[in-house]
Design a protein around this motif. Structure first.
Motif, PDB file in Angstrom:
ATOM      1  N   LEU A 197      37.440  39.222  50.175  1.00 22.28           N
ATOM      2  CA  LEU A 197      37.023  39.641  48.841  1.00 22.28           C
ATOM      3  C   LEU A 197      38.121  40.465  48.185  1.00 22.28           C
ATOM      4  O   LEU A 197      38.964  41.062  48.855  1.00 22.28           O
ATOM      5  N   THR A 198      38.090  40.490  46.862  1.00 20.98           N
ATOM      6  CA  THR A 198      39.032  41.324  46.139  1.00 20.98           C
ATOM      7  C   THR A 198      38.356  41.871  44.900  1.00 20.98           C
ATOM      8  O   THR A 198      37.463  41.238  44.328  1.00 20.98           O
ATOM      9  N   VAL A 199      38.778  43.070  44.491  1.00 23.77           N
ATOM     10  CA  VAL A 199      38.203  43.744  43.324  1.00 23.77           C
ATOM     11  C   VAL A 199      39.345  44.200  42.424  1.00 23.77           C
ATOM     12  O   VAL A 199      40.209  44.983  42.851  1.00 23.77           O
ATOM     13  N   GLY A 200      39.360  43.726  41.197  1.00 22.99           N
ATOM     14  CA  GLY A 200      40.330  44.188  40.218  1.00 22.99           C
ATOM     15  C   GLY A 200      39.904  45.525  39.635  1.00 22.99           C
ATOM     16  O   GLY A 200      38.715  45.777  39.436  1.00 22.99           O
ATOM     17  N   ILE A 201      40.883  46.361  39.360  1.00 18.87           N
ATOM     18  CA  ILE A 201      40.640  47.674  38.757  1.00 18.87           C
ATOM     19  C   ILE A 201      41.315  47.695  37.392  1.00 18.87           C
ATOM     20  O   ILE A 201      42.506  47.372  37.267  1.00 18.87           O
ATOM     21  N   LEU A 202      40.576  48.093  36.372  1.00 17.44           N
ATOM     22  CA  LEU A 202      41.110  48.219  35.018  1.00 17.44           C
ATOM     23  C   LEU A 202      40.657  49.570  34.480  1.00 17.44           C
ATOM     24  O   LEU A 202      39.513  49.727  34.052  1.00 17.44           O
ATOM     25  N   GLY A 203      41.557  50.553  34.548  1.00 15.08           N
ATOM     26  CA  GLY A 203      41.183  51.904  34.152  1.00 15.08           C
ATOM     27  C   GLY A 203      40.141  52.471  35.093  1.00 15.08           C
ATOM     28  O   GLY A 203      40.339  52.540  36.307  1.00 15.08           O
ATOM     29  N   ASP A 204      38.998  52.861  34.539  1.00 14.29           N
ATOM     30  CA  ASP A 204      37.902  53.392  35.355  1.00 14.29           C
ATOM     31  C   ASP A 204      36.882  52.323  35.715  1.00 14.29           C
ATOM     32  O   ASP A 204      35.816  52.647  36.253  1.00 14.29           O
ATOM     33  N   LEU A 205      37.203  51.076  35.436  1.00 15.69           N
ATOM     34  CA  LEU A 205      36.265  49.978  35.644  1.00 15.69           C
ATOM     35  C   LEU A 205      36.664  49.150  36.856  1.00 15.69           C
ATOM     36  O   LEU A 205      37.803  48.675  36.948  1.00 15.69           O
ATOM     37  N   ALA A 206      35.733  48.983  37.791  1.00 11.86           N
ATOM     38  CA  ALA A 206      35.906  48.009  38.869  1.00 11.86           C
ATOM     39  C   ALA A 206      35.347  46.685  38.365  1.00 11.86           C
ATOM     40  O   ALA A 206      34.153  46.578  38.057  1.00 11.86           O
ATOM     41  N   LEU A 207      36.185  45.683  38.242  1.00 10.34           N
ATOM     42  CA  LEU A 207      35.763  44.374  37.760  1.00 10.34           C
ATOM     43  C   LEU A 207      34.901  43.680  38.815  1.00 10.34           C
ATOM     44  O   LEU A 207      34.885  44.099  39.978  1.00 10.34           O
ATOM     45  N   PRO A 208      34.183  42.621  38.436  1.00  9.67           N
ATOM     46  CA  PRO A 208      33.367  41.902  39.426  1.00  9.67           C
ATOM     47  C   PRO A 208      34.222  41.438  40.609  1.00  9.67           C
ATOM     48  O   PRO A 208      35.374  41.022  40.435  1.00  9.67           O
ATOM     49  N   SER A 209      33.661  41.517  41.785  1.00  9.45           N
ATOM     50  CA  SER A 209      34.393  41.076  42.969  1.00  9.45           C
ATOM     51  C   SER A 209      34.563  39.564  42.955  1.00  9.45           C
ATOM     52  O   SER A 209      33.815  38.836  42.297  1.00  9.45           O
ATOM     53  N   ILE A 210      35.570  39.111  43.686  1.00 10.74           N
ATOM     54  CA  ILE A 210      35.803  37.680  43.876  1.00 10.74           C
ATOM     55  C   ILE A 210      35.783  37.399  45.368  1.00 10.74           C
ATOM     56  O   ILE A 210      36.467  38.082  46.150  1.00 10.74           O
ATOM     57  N   ARG A 211      35.002  36.411  45.768  1.00 11.28           N
ATOM     58  CA  ARG A 211      35.024  35.943  47.156  1.00 11.28           C
ATOM     59  C   ARG A 211      35.918  34.720  47.219  1.00 11.28           C
ATOM     60  O   ARG A 211      35.749  33.761  46.460  1.00 11.28           O
ATOM     61  N   ILE A 212      36.874  34.762  48.128  1.00  8.09           N
ATOM     62  CA  ILE A 212      37.916  33.738  48.215  1.00  8.09           C
ATOM     63  C   ILE A 212      37.581  32.794  49.362  1.00  8.09           C
ATOM     64  O   ILE A 212      37.405  33.232  50.504  1.00  8.09           O
ATOM     65  N   VAL A 213      37.495  31.510  49.050  1.00 16.40           N
ATOM     66  CA  VAL A 213      37.138  30.510  50.060  1.00 16.40           C
ATOM     67  C   VAL A 213      38.267  29.483  50.112  1.00 16.40           C
ATOM     68  O   VAL A 213      38.262  28.481  49.375  1.00 16.40           O
ATOM     69  N   PRO A 214      39.285  29.701  50.961  1.00 15.16           N
ATOM     70  CA  PRO A 214      40.389  28.739  51.054  1.00 15.16           C
ATOM     71  C   PRO A 214      39.953  27.475  51.785  1.00 15.16           C
ATOM     72  O   PRO A 214      39.036  27.506  52.614  1.00 15.16           O
TER      73      PRO A 214
END
Length: 326
Positions: A197-214
């Motif tokens: 999983l990964t979470v983008g950060i933009l300022g004080d906002l944690a963006l929706p997580s992404i689940r990565i399925v290679p």
């Protein structure tokens, strides 16, 4: 989970002045950085920003000396000629030029996975156990201490550069070779079986997580930047778990001295459900395959808007009274 996204602070591109989009460089991640940089450059220009490409740190110094840079959008990746190790941040601080992304401390610390994990452990944040592997350390002994399967990875590289995945005894010699070729400090940590999983950060906002399925066994360089078969599920989790991963990611980002924007990578252990922190990216990829743009799109922030919002973090709040404010 609901997201409240504030409106952009500015509407007039003139507030940014002349923007250097810093890309390329001489790190192992040069090619990815060039792809990211071209995307950012095109996006900013589409919004009327006076943006110019600058390839690497020496060219940036020349551009600043020539008086052609008011601020820098840093999309250099990696270290040793990249822009994620605190060197270019220190340079720009000394020259008084605003730039995107975390400052000197956050950039330098998070480029080093070992020291970042040490900070997280001190803060009580969850991360897989690991062994630090100095250049003279016995790789076979370290793998035996952790127990197979493991990852052996450079402490100071990104984009899966130089990572060895050791599933069984047959892979140990490959890990030894990778460590010998890299030559620097590495770490050994258990291979967590579960969701990446990964979470983008933009300022004080944690963006929706992404689940990565290679499509393959793991999310390597090819799956990140080449393959069209990798699936990205956003949001990656649901309900309380989604709220929890955002909280952990933002706490980890801040604990590592970071601010501005970035990305936090985690695993969710399939057996226990525990969320485990892996690393922070302080100049995340912005290619067609990149993750922060995918997450931002889920909350209505398109690619050009994302670039604009990252860039406006370099403008002081009181600039709103002098021009371009929304």
């Amino acid at each position: 989970m609901s997201f409240v996204v504030p409106a952009p602070r500015f509407t007039d591109p003139a507030v940014f002045g002349q923007v250097a989009v810093l890309m390329g460089g001489t790190s192992a991640e040069r090619e990815v950085s060039l792809q990211s940089g071209q995307g950012v450059l095109d996006a900013l220009r589409s919004r009327g920003v006076d943006a110019q490409p600058v390839d690497g740190i020496p060219a940036l110094v020349d551009a600043i000396r020539a008086g052609g840079v008011d601020r820098v959008f840093n999309i250099l990746h990696g270290n040793r000629g990249g822009g994620e190790d605190g060197v270019v941040q220190g340079l720009l601080e000394a020259l008084g030029v605003p730039y995107t992304g975390p400052g000197v401390l956050g950039s330098a610390l998070t480029m080093d996975k070992v020291r970042t994990k040490q900070v997280w452990i001190a803060e009580g944040l969850p991360t897989p156990r690991f062994l630090r592997l100095p250049p003279d350390r016995d790789v076979r002994a370290a793998i035996a201490d952790i127990g197979l399967p493991v990852f052996v990875k450079p402490s100071c590289e990104g984009s899966s550069v130089g990572v060895a995945r050791v599933a069984d005894a047959n892979g140990i010699e490959d890990a030894v070779r990778v460590a010998r070729e890299y030559g620097g400090e590495m770490l050994v940590e258990p291979l967590v079986v579960g969701d990446e999983l990964t979470v983008g950060i933009l300022g004080d906002l944690a963006l929706p997580s992404i689940r990565i399925v290679p499509k393959g066994e793991w999310y390597d360089y090819h799956a990140k930047y080449v393959s069209d078969d990798t699936r990205y599920l956003c949001p990656g989790l649901e309900g309380d778990e989604e709220a929890r991963i955002g909280e952990i990611a933002l706490a980890a980002f801040r604990a590592a001295g970071c601010s501005g924007w970035g990305r936090v990578d985690l695993m969710r252990d399939r057996a226990s459900g525990e969320l485990l922190l892996l690393e922070v990216n302080t100049a995340p990829g912005m290619t067609s395959h990149s993750l922060v743009p995918k997450a931002a799109a889920q909350v209505g922030i398109d690619y050009a808007d994302l670039c604009w919002r990252v860039l406006e973090q370099t403008v002081p709040a009181d600039a709103a009274s002098t021009g371009g404010a929304a």
